[in-house]
Motif scaffolding. Structure first.
Motif, PDB file in Angstrom:
ATOM      1  N   GLY A 123      38.758  -6.645  -1.678  1.00 55.52           N
ATOM      2  CA  GLY A 123      39.627  -6.053  -0.671  1.00 55.52           C
ATOM      3  C   GLY A 123      39.714  -6.901   0.589  1.00 55.52           C
ATOM      4  N   LEU A 124      38.583  -7.415   1.039  1.00 59.81           N
ATOM      5  CA  LEU A 124      38.572  -8.283   2.219  1.00 59.81           C
ATOM      6  C   LEU A 124      39.420  -9.531   1.975  1.00 59.81           C
ATOM      7  CD1 LEU A 124      37.535  -9.208   5.006  1.00 59.81           C
ATOM      8  CD2 LEU A 124      35.566 -10.190   3.812  1.00 59.81           C
ATOM      9  N   PHE A 125      39.209 -10.162   0.832  1.00 59.14           N
ATOM     10  CA  PHE A 125      39.972 -11.363   0.507  1.00 59.14           C
ATOM     11  C   PHE A 125      41.464 -11.058   0.436  1.00 59.14           C
ATOM     12  CE2 PHE A 125      36.245 -13.576  -1.914  1.00 59.14           C
ATOM     13  CZ  PHE A 125      35.521 -13.623  -0.735  1.00 59.14           C
ATOM     14  N   ALA A 126      41.804  -9.930  -0.177  1.00 60.82           N
ATOM     15  CA  ALA A 126      43.205  -9.541  -0.314  1.00 60.82           C
ATOM     16  C   ALA A 126      43.840  -9.285   1.048  1.00 60.82           C
ATOM     17  CB  ALA A 126      43.319  -8.293  -1.190  1.00 60.82           C
ATOM     18  N   PHE A 127      43.100  -8.644   1.945  1.00 56.99           N
ATOM     19  CA  PHE A 127      43.630  -8.349   3.274  1.00 56.99           C
ATOM     20  C   PHE A 127      43.971  -9.640   4.014  1.00 56.99           C
ATOM     21  CE2 PHE A 127      43.637  -7.158   7.713  1.00 56.99           C
ATOM     22  CZ  PHE A 127      44.366  -5.981   7.692  1.00 56.99           C
ATOM     23  N   LEU A 128      43.091 -10.633   3.920  1.00 54.74           N
ATOM     24  CA  LEU A 128      43.346 -11.918   4.581  1.00 54.74           C
ATOM     25  C   LEU A 128      44.613 -12.572   4.027  1.00 54.74           C
ATOM     26  CD1 LEU A 128      39.739 -13.414   4.738  1.00 54.74           C
ATOM     27  CD2 LEU A 128      41.045 -12.369   6.609  1.00 54.74           C
ATOM     28  N   HIS A 129      44.709 -12.632   2.714  1.00 55.64           N
ATOM     29  CA  HIS A 129      45.889 -13.245   2.101  1.00 55.64           C
ATOM     30  C   HIS A 129      47.148 -12.456   2.458  1.00 55.64           C
ATOM     31  CE1 HIS A 129      44.266 -16.485  -0.435  1.00 55.64           C
ATOM     32  NE2 HIS A 129      43.157 -15.764  -0.372  1.00 55.64           N
ATOM     33  N   GLY A 130      47.070 -11.150   2.414  1.00 57.47           N
ATOM     34  CA  GLY A 130      48.220 -10.315   2.739  1.00 57.47           C
ATOM     35  C   GLY A 130      48.661 -10.485   4.181  1.00 57.47           C
ATOM     36  N   ASN A 131      47.704 -10.558   5.103  1.00 56.68           N
ATOM     37  CA  ASN A 131      48.047 -10.723   6.516  1.00 56.68           C
ATOM     38  C   ASN A 131      48.835 -12.008   6.729  1.00 56.68           C
ATOM     39  OD1 ASN A 131      47.072 -12.026   9.338  1.00 56.68           O
ATOM     40  ND2 ASN A 131      47.339  -9.804   9.524  1.00 56.68           N
ATOM     41  N   ALA A 132      48.384 -13.091   6.121  1.00 59.37           N
ATOM     42  CA  ALA A 132      49.098 -14.364   6.260  1.00 59.37           C
ATOM     43  C   ALA A 132      50.509 -14.255   5.704  1.00 59.37           C
ATOM     44  CB  ALA A 132      48.326 -15.471   5.552  1.00 59.37           C
ATOM     45  N   HIS A 133      50.646 -13.626   4.563  1.00 56.24           N
ATOM     46  CA  HIS A 133      51.972 -13.471   3.960  1.00 56.24           C
ATOM     47  C   HIS A 133      52.864 -12.579   4.807  1.00 56.24           C
ATOM     48  CE1 HIS A 133      51.232 -15.664   0.339  1.00 56.24           C
ATOM     49  NE2 HIS A 133      50.222 -14.893  -0.019  1.00 56.24           N
ATOM     50  N   GLY A 134      52.317 -11.508   5.346  1.00 56.10           N
ATOM     51  CA  GLY A 134      53.104 -10.588   6.158  1.00 56.10           C
ATOM     52  C   GLY A 134      53.632 -11.237   7.419  1.00 56.10           C
ATOM     53  N   ARG A 135      52.880 -12.162   7.955  1.00 53.03           N
ATOM     54  CA  ARG A 135      53.322 -12.874   9.161  1.00 53.03           C
ATOM     55  C   ARG A 135      54.457 -13.847   8.838  1.00 53.03           C
ATOM     56  NH1 ARG A 135      50.333 -12.362  13.494  1.00 53.03           N
ATOM     57  NH2 ARG A 135      50.522 -14.509  14.225  1.00 53.03           N
TER      58      ARG A 135
END
Length: 184
Positions: free
Chosen positions: A120-132
């Motif tokens: 979940g932590l790893f996914a959140f980091l990747h998702g945040n970058a993509h969302g930006r």
């Protein structure tokens, strides 16, 4: 011997891929296709998604980890769209690749809750970058679809290979992750 040649060829091909997913070097569109293509545009995302799939196969909550990853990635996307800036995000993303590769290489099995939290932590980091970078809903759906396919491909790879080859692929992913860390 044949497996080593395949891994070496794959490693050399991946070394040729620039980690452009967040560099700003390539302009991004905002449609489904742009979002779908994004995880393939940099070695960091490609390797991370494959590694999540490979590693999840041998975990106690193997079936739950891909949906946890995708759901938490969506939360990360939403946080990025909302403007949440995470300090050291690029380094964190590169480290996820190295750490996932290391977990595969040494065949780490975590308790279900710990594995889910880590993924979940790893996914959140990747998702945040993509969302930006891809703030439109259609792009986010494309991103999630491509990520799901890459995770499923990783799961297939994790199931078919012998344990020794799986560990070797993890070591290769970890080494490539360390190269990404060095280039941040």
């Amino acid at each position: 011997m044949k497996h080593r040649k395949i891994l070496l060829t794959g490693a050399l091909a991946l070394l040729c891929l620039p980690a452009l997913a967040h560099s700003g070097a390539a302009p991004h569109g905002h449609g489904f296709v742009d979002g779908f293509a994004h995880p393939f545009s940099g070695a960091d995302h490609l390797l991370a998604m494959l590694a999540v799939g490979i590693w999840s196969v041998r975990q106690p909550n193997a079936q739950a980890l891909p949906p946890i990853f995708l759901g938490t990635m969506l939360l990360g996307v939403l946080s990025g769209v909302a403007g949440l800036a995470i300090p050291g995000l690029e380094l964190g993303i590169a480290l996820t690749v190295a750490l996932l590769g290391g977990l595969i290489a040494v065949a780490v099995r975590l308790p279900a809750a710990a594995g889910a939290a880590l993924v979940g932590l790893f996914a959140f980091l990747h998702g945040n970058a993509h969302g930006r970078e891809l703030p439109q809903a259609a792009a986010a759906m494309g991103l999630l679809a491509a990520s799901a396919l890459l995770i499923l491909a990783g799961r297939a790879l994790g199931r078919v290979g012998p344990a020794r080859l799986t560990k070797l692929s993890g070591a290769l992913i970890a080494a490539l992750g360390l190269l990404l860390v060095a280039n941040v």
